[in-house]
Design an enzyme around this catalytic site. Structure first.
Site, short mmCIF file in Angstrom:
data_model
loop_
_atom_site.label_atom_id
_atom_site.label_comp_id
_atom_site.label_asym_id
_atom_site.label_seq_id
_atom_site.Cartn_x
_atom_site.Cartn_y
_atom_site.Cartn_z
N SER A 254 -46.39 -2.76 7.87
CA SER A 254 -46.41 -1.34 7.54
C SER A 254 -45.67 -1.06 6.24
CB SER A 254 -45.74 -0.54 8.68
OG SER A 254 -45.51 0.80 8.30
N TYR B 137 -38.10 0.79 14.09
CA TYR B 137 -39.51 0.37 14.00
C TYR B 137 -39.76 -0.38 12.69
CZ TYR B 137 -44.41 0.77 12.66
OH TYR B 137 -45.66 0.50 12.20
N LYS C 243 -40.70 -4.59 11.80
CA LYS C 243 -41.77 -5.12 10.94
C LYS C 243 -41.20 -6.07 9.89
CE LYS C 243 -45.39 -2.94 12.61
NZ LYS C 243 -46.51 -3.66 13.27
#
Length: 337
Positions: A124, A148, A152
Site C-alpha cells: 500500500s 496497518y 505492510k
C-alpha cells in the site's frame, strides 16, 4: 500457471481472479471470509463461466497452506489476505500484527517448504506516510503513520531479506494507491461490512440513501478547490497490473522489486462528488468539517517504474471508475427513494 490467491474473495482479489483466469491461468482461492461473502464465488462463476477452486481457511494455518500448495500444484502466490482499516489498526494493533505479519510469515514458510518461490504482495502507498515530494516514486522515504501501514512495511522488509537469502525467490511488492470502481458486469465490487473507510463507497452510500450526507474534512488545502487530492485507480486496471507483475516475475529478473500502482494523477474530493452526481443522477449531500489530524493536501503516484519494467499503465478514466462503481452499487444494494 497454477496460482493461489489468498484473500481472493475480497475486493481486490476477486477482480484479480477474473483477469488471471481470462489470461489462461488456473486460480485457487483461499479465504477465511472475515471481510467478504462466499456469494462472490457464484458471481465469479457468472463472469467466468465456471468457479475458481475455493478453500475456506486462514492464512495463518501453515499446515493447511502446505496442503493447498502441494495439492494444487501451485506455481505462484498472490497475497491479498490482510486486515486493512487504518482506524481499527490504531485501536487493535496486536490483531493487525498477528493477522498481517503473522499470516505473511506462515504463508512464506509454507511456500519455502513446498518450493513455491514466485510471490506478488499486496502492499500500500500508506507506507510512504506524509509526502515529502510529489509525485511519489518508489524511492520516496517510508514513514507509515498507522499500525496497518507498519504491517505492510514490515512484510516488505521480510520479503527483501528473504529474496537476499535465496536467489530462487522472485518477489514483487505492489504499492496500491486508491482502488475504486468495479467489474463492468456489476457482479463484483467493493462491499464493506461496516461503515466504509474509503471515500467512494461512502459517497455511494449517500447516493443510495443509506447515509444522509458526506462529511468533507477540510476545504482550505492548497488545491484547486480546497479539498484533498488523491490518486484513484480503477480496480480493473489494478488487477491487470497483477498480470503484468506475474509476467515480469516469470522473466526471472530482479529477485525483489517494489512498484507503485496508480494513475499518476490526482483528483479532489469535490471532483469525485460532482462526477458521482452525474453518473448516478443523484444528489450527493455533503457538509464541510475541519481538517482531521494527519490529513494531507495531495498524494499521487509516479508510475514510470511500472511502465518501464512491466509495460503497464492504468487505462481507465475517473468517469469509468465512478460509472462502474455506481453500476455495482445500484445493482446490488437497496436504494432508498
Amino acid at each position: 500457471m497454477n496460482i493461489l490467491l489468498t484473500g481472493g474473495l475480497g475486493y481486490i482479489g476477486s477482480h484479480v481472479a477474473v483477469v488471471l483466469t481470462e489470461a489462461g491461468h488456473r486460480v485457487t482461492i483461499l479465504d477465511n471470509l472475515c471481510n467478504c461473502k462466499v456469494e462472490v464465488l457464484s458471481h465469479l462463476a457468472k463472469i467466468l463461466g465456471s468457479s475458481p477452486i475455493f478453500i475456506q481457511g486462514d492464512v495463518r494455518d501453515q499446515v493447511l497452506l502446505e496442503s493447498v500448495l502441494k495439492d494444487g500444484k501451485i506455481e505462484a502466490v498472490m497475497h491479498f489476505a490482510g486486515l486493512k482499516a487504518v482506524g481499527e489498526s490504531v485501536q487493535k494493533p496486536l490483531m493487525y500484527y498477528n493477522n498481517n505479519v503473522g499470516g505473511a510469515i506462515s504463508l512464506l514458510k509454507a511456500m519455502k517448504i513446498c518450493q513455491v518461490k514466485t510471490f506478488v504482495f499486496s502492499s500500500s502507498a500508506t507506507v510512504y506516510g506524509v509526502p515529502k515530494y510529489l509525485p511519489i516514486d518508489e524511492e520516496h522515504p517510508t514513514c507509515p503513520e498507522s499500525p496497518y501501514g507498519q504491517t505492510k512495511l514490515h512484510i516488505e522488509s521480510i520479503l527483501r531479506d528473504l529474496a537476499n537469502s535465496d536467489d530462487a525467490w522472485n518477489i514483487i511488492a505492489l504499492r496500491y494507491f486508491n482502488p475504486v470502481g468495479a467489474h463492468e458486469s456489476g457482479l463484483i465490487g467493493e462491499e464493506p461490512n461496516d461503515i466504509p473507510n474509503n471515500l467512494v463507497p461512502y459517497i455511494s452510500h449517500v447516493a443510495t440513501g443509506k447515509f444522509d450526507k458526506l462529511k468533507i474534512f477540510g476545504n482550505d488545502y492548497k488545491t484547486l478547490d480546497g479539498t484533498g487530492v488523491r490518486d484513484y485507480i480503477h480496480v480493473m486496471d489494478l488487477a491487470e497490473g497483477h498480470v503484468a507483475a506475474l509476467n515480469y516475475l516469470n522473466k526471472k529478473l530482479p529477485k525483489f522489486s517494489i512498484i507503485n500502482l496508480g494513475t499518476g494523477a490526482g483528483y479532489s474530493v469535490l471532483e469525485l462528488v460532482n462526477l458521482y452526481e452525474k453518473v448516478s443522477s443523484r444528489k450527493i449531500t455533503y457538509e464541510i468539517s475541519g481538517r482531521r489530524a494527519g490529513d494531507i493536501a495531495s498524494c499521487f503516484a509516479n508510475v514510470d517504474k511500472a511502465a518501464f519494467l512491466m509495460g503497464w499503465r492504468a487505462r481507465r478514466s475517473l468517469h469509468e471508475m465512478l460509472e462502474d462503481s455506481w453500476r455495482w452499487v445500484s445493482q446490488n444494494m437497496t436504494i432508498e427513494l
